[in-house]
Scaffold this motif. Structure first.
Motif, PDB file in Angstrom:
ATOM      1  N   ARG A   8      -0.284   4.113   5.301  1.00 38.42           N
ATOM      2  CA  ARG A   8       0.164   2.973   4.637  1.00 38.42           C
ATOM      3  C   ARG A   8       0.818   3.431   3.387  1.00 38.42           C
ATOM      4  O   ARG A   8       1.878   3.081   2.828  1.00 38.42           O
ATOM      5  CB  ARG A   8      -1.076   2.204   3.919  1.00 38.42           C
ATOM      6  CG  ARG A   8      -1.638   1.119   5.011  1.00 38.42           C
ATOM      7  CD  ARG A   8      -2.572   0.039   4.355  1.00 38.42           C
ATOM      8  NE  ARG A   8      -3.806   0.658   3.932  1.00 38.42           N
ATOM      9  CZ  ARG A   8      -4.944   0.593   4.768  1.00 38.42           C
ATOM     10  NH1 ARG A   8      -4.805  -0.174   5.986  1.00 38.42           N
ATOM     11  NH2 ARG A   8      -6.006   1.337   4.840  1.00 38.42           N
ATOM     12  N   ARG A   9       0.330   4.753   2.807  1.00 42.79           N
ATOM     13  CA  ARG A   9       0.883   5.460   1.656  1.00 42.79           C
ATOM     14  C   ARG A   9       2.382   6.082   2.007  1.00 42.79           C
ATOM     15  O   ARG A   9       3.179   5.865   1.089  1.00 42.79           O
ATOM     16  CB  ARG A   9      -0.185   6.654   1.112  1.00 42.79           C
ATOM     17  CG  ARG A   9      -1.281   5.872   0.443  1.00 42.79           C
ATOM     18  CD  ARG A   9      -2.287   6.886  -0.147  1.00 42.79           C
ATOM     19  NE  ARG A   9      -3.568   6.302  -0.461  1.00 42.79           N
ATOM     20  CZ  ARG A   9      -4.495   6.896  -1.087  1.00 42.79           C
ATOM     21  NH1 ARG A   9      -4.261   8.197  -1.391  1.00 42.79           N
ATOM     22  NH2 ARG A   9      -5.810   6.346  -1.434  1.00 42.79           N
TER      23      ARG A   9
ATOM     24  N   ARG B 267      -5.456   5.772   8.687  1.00 41.04           N
ATOM     25  CA  ARG B 267      -4.527   4.554   8.449  1.00 41.04           C
ATOM     26  C   ARG B 267      -4.175   4.403   6.911  1.00 41.04           C
ATOM     27  O   ARG B 267      -2.938   3.906   7.015  1.00 41.04           O
ATOM     28  CB  ARG B 267      -5.564   3.558   8.917  1.00 41.04           C
ATOM     29  CG  ARG B 267      -4.852   1.997   9.060  1.00 41.04           C
ATOM     30  CD  ARG B 267      -3.631   2.165  10.021  1.00 41.04           C
ATOM     31  NE  ARG B 267      -3.936   2.766  11.138  1.00 41.04           N
ATOM     32  CZ  ARG B 267      -4.486   2.165  12.340  1.00 41.04           C
ATOM     33  NH1 ARG B 267      -4.670   0.723  12.368  1.00 41.04           N
ATOM     34  NH2 ARG B 267      -4.587   2.588  13.442  1.00 41.04           N
ATOM     35  N   GLU B 268      -5.098   4.743   6.136  1.00 44.26           N
ATOM     36  CA  GLU B 268      -4.543   4.770   4.616  1.00 44.26           C
ATOM     37  C   GLU B 268      -3.503   5.690   4.513  1.00 44.26           C
ATOM     38  O   GLU B 268      -2.433   5.249   3.641  1.00 44.26           O
ATOM     39  CB  GLU B 268      -5.814   5.018   3.817  1.00 44.26           C
ATOM     40  CG  GLU B 268      -5.577   4.890   2.237  1.00 44.26           C
ATOM     41  CD  GLU B 268      -4.883   3.704   1.929  1.00 44.26           C
ATOM     42  OE1 GLU B 268      -4.434   3.616   0.575  1.00 44.26           O
ATOM     43  OE2 GLU B 268      -5.200   2.656   2.329  1.00 44.26           O
TER      44      GLU B 268
ATOM     45  N   GLY C  78       0.634  -1.242  -0.140  1.00 46.58           N
ATOM     46  CA  GLY C  78       0.158  -0.030  -0.127  1.00 46.58           C
ATOM     47  C   GLY C  78       0.890   1.242  -0.098  1.00 46.58           C
ATOM     48  O   GLY C  78       0.109   2.447  -0.126  1.00 46.58           O
TER      49      GLY C  78
ATOM     50  N   TRP D 239      -5.475  13.888   0.869  1.00 47.56           N
ATOM     51  CA  TRP D 239      -4.118  13.433   0.077  1.00 47.56           C
ATOM     52  C   TRP D 239      -4.567  13.980  -1.470  1.00 47.56           C
ATOM     53  O   TRP D 239      -5.647  13.841  -2.149  1.00 47.56           O
ATOM     54  CB  TRP D 239      -4.444  11.880  -0.094  1.00 47.56           C
ATOM     55  CG  TRP D 239      -3.307  11.321  -0.872  1.00 47.56           C
ATOM     56  CD1 TRP D 239      -3.860  10.711  -2.115  1.00 47.56           C
ATOM     57  CD2 TRP D 239      -2.127  10.980  -0.549  1.00 47.56           C
ATOM     58  NE1 TRP D 239      -2.539   9.992  -2.618  1.00 47.56           N
ATOM     59  CE2 TRP D 239      -1.754  10.150  -1.758  1.00 47.56           C
ATOM     60  CE3 TRP D 239      -1.079  10.944   0.445  1.00 47.56           C
ATOM     61  CZ2 TRP D 239      -0.402   9.633  -1.992  1.00 47.56           C
ATOM     62  CZ3 TRP D 239       0.070  10.502   0.234  1.00 47.56           C
ATOM     63  CH2 TRP D 239       0.653   9.912  -0.833  1.00 47.56           C
TER      64      TRP D 239
ATOM     65  N   THR E 166      -9.163   4.515  11.876  1.00 43.01           N
ATOM     66  CA  THR E 166      -9.586   3.391  10.915  1.00 43.01           C
ATOM     67  C   THR E 166     -11.164   3.810  10.566  1.00 43.01           C
ATOM     68  O   THR E 166     -11.609   2.942   9.689  1.00 43.01           O
ATOM     69  CB  THR E 166      -9.506   2.075  11.662  1.00 43.01           C
ATOM     70  OG1 THR E 166     -10.593   2.072  12.783  1.00 43.01           O
ATOM     71  CG2 THR E 166      -8.067   1.836  12.075  1.00 43.01           C
TER      72      THR E 166
ATOM     73  N   SER F  92     -14.319   4.664   8.381  1.00 43.04           N
ATOM     74  CA  SER F  92     -14.576   4.651   7.002  1.00 43.04           C
ATOM     75  C   SER F  92     -14.455   6.241   6.538  1.00 43.04           C
ATOM     76  O   SER F  92     -15.132   7.135   7.306  1.00 43.04           O
ATOM     77  CB  SER F  92     -15.773   3.979   6.635  1.00 43.04           C
ATOM     78  OG  SER F  92     -16.925   4.675   7.187  1.00 43.04           O
ATOM     79  N   THR F  93     -14.355   6.222   5.068  1.00 45.46           N
ATOM     80  CA  THR F  93     -14.276   7.589   4.741  1.00 45.46           C
ATOM     81  C   THR F  93     -15.607   8.204   4.962  1.00 45.46           C
ATOM     82  O   THR F  93     -15.868   9.509   4.952  1.00 45.46           O
ATOM     83  CB  THR F  93     -14.028   7.444   2.994  1.00 45.46           C
ATOM     84  OG1 THR F  93     -12.629   6.882   3.073  1.00 45.46           O
ATOM     85  CG2 THR F  93     -13.783   8.624   2.392  1.00 45.46           C
TER      86      THR F  93
ATOM     87  N   ILE G 279      -9.364  10.532   2.949  1.00 45.82           N
ATOM     88  CA  ILE G 279      -8.897   9.411   3.200  1.00 45.82           C
ATOM     89  C   ILE G 279      -8.905   9.177   4.941  1.00 45.82           C
ATOM     90  O   ILE G 279      -8.851  10.312   5.609  1.00 45.82           O
ATOM     91  CB  ILE G 279      -7.762   8.861   2.460  1.00 45.82           C
ATOM     92  CG1 ILE G 279      -6.457   9.352   2.846  1.00 45.82           C
ATOM     93  CG2 ILE G 279      -7.923   8.752   0.942  1.00 45.82           C
ATOM     94  CD1 ILE G 279      -5.169   9.171   2.202  1.00 45.82           C
ATOM     95  N   ASN G 280      -8.889   8.029   5.048  1.00 46.93           N
ATOM     96  CA  ASN G 280      -8.608   7.954   6.776  1.00 46.93           C
ATOM     97  C   ASN G 280      -6.990   7.961   7.145  1.00 46.93           C
ATOM     98  O   ASN G 280      -6.183   7.894   5.854  1.00 46.93           O
ATOM     99  CB  ASN G 280      -9.337   6.722   7.298  1.00 46.93           C
ATOM    100  CG  ASN G 280      -8.908   5.545   6.866  1.00 46.93           C
ATOM    101  OD1 ASN G 280      -7.663   5.201   6.535  1.00 46.93           O
ATOM    102  ND2 ASN G 280      -9.576   4.559   7.249  1.00 46.93           N
TER     103      ASN G 280
END
Length: 277
Positions: free
Chosen positions: A245-246, A241-242, A182, A220, A265, A267-268, A238-239
């Motif tokens: 990852r990026r 956690r995402e 990710g 983002w 975590t 949800s969007t 985005i959240n």
């Protein structure tokens, strides 16, 4: 005792426990904490990669009393040899370019901690012009979508916000390849002949504390040479956690683990609802 296994080590620098700080990278990266000699104390902080000669992020707080305007945007007195974008006096010698690498590059000096968010004192505002607080940005991006996002933060926290409301902000551009699943494999748009890294993506990690608790979101955005100033900002959410990852960066690591997991975590769609986006 509340668990917090991923918090920063504060044995050498207590300020690293503040909520706006992500987990610091260490190695040949250093954290510079800019302060003012007044009631506000810490102005903003930067993580600087000495090898890449680039900042990784700037982080800071926004709350009612530091949103007051007591000064205007800094402009130098050139008769005194002042520069519009001064070298950071706290950066060790040899960790930056010998001259301002932005001039003649075709890219703006893109503030990461904005001047407009630090008008509560002359010193605080001048510090936002340090070259360590800059990333190269295309003008149409800097003065367009990026500015729209910054303006949104100023709507969320104003000089008349409730005393207990605080927005913890960490912002930056991508400079690191992230090999894990990710993670971004193409973080850099280009590297100029003088060695200046131009990020391909920019982000904002935001944590808000109020009387009802915590909530978080991330923006983002790709660094495009296009005008997206009128876009719906919810399209860039985005959240956390995402975002982690990026970027490979552990944001808001000083929160208790249960709260961190809950807010990061979400949800969007739920983020958009709780932030009224």
């Amino acid at each position: 005792m509340v668990a917090n296994v991923n918090r920063n080590d504060t044995s050498k620098e207590p300020a690293l426990q503040r909520l706006e700080f992500p987990h610091v990278k260490g190695g040949n990266s250093l954290v510079i904490i800019h302060t003012t000699n007044d009631q506000y104390g810490i102005n903003y902080s930067v993580e600087w990669d000495c090898d890449k000669r680039s900042q990784r992020w700037s982080c800071y707080q926004m709350y009612a009393s530091n949103r007051v305007q007591a000064t205007k945007r800094y402009y130098p007195d050139t008769s005194k040899g002042e520069l519009q974008y001064p070298f950071d006096p706290d950066l060790p010698a040899g960790s930056y370019f010998k001259s301002d690498p932005y001039w003649g590059s075709g890219y703006d000096h893109g503030h990461i901690c904005p001047s407009a968010d630090r008008l509560y004192s002359v010193t605080a505002n001048v510090q936002t012009f340090y070259l360590t607080n800059m990333q190269p940005q295309r003008n149409i991006f800097n003065a367009g979508l990026w500015q729209s996002m910054e303006n949104k933060l100023r709507v969320w926290i104003t000089a008349s916000s409730k005393k207990e409301d605080t927005l913890y902000v960490c912002k930056g551009g991508t400079i690191d390849v992230v090999e894990s699943e990710g993670g971004i494999k193409d973080p850099i748009l280009t590297t100029l002949a003088n060695g200046l890294i131009v990020p391909k993506y920019f982000y904002m990690a935001l944590l808000r504390k109020s009387s009802t608790g915590y909530k978080a979101l991330a923006f983002w955005v790709e660094h495009l040479n296009e005008d997206h100033s009128n876009d719906n900002l919810s399209d860039y959410i985005i959240n956390i956690r995402e975002l982690e990852r990026r970027t490979g960066i552990d944001f808001f690591c000083n929160l208790p683990d249960d709260i961190e997991n809950e807010v990061e975590t979400m949800s969007t769609e739920n983020i958009k609802w709780v932030w009224n986006m």
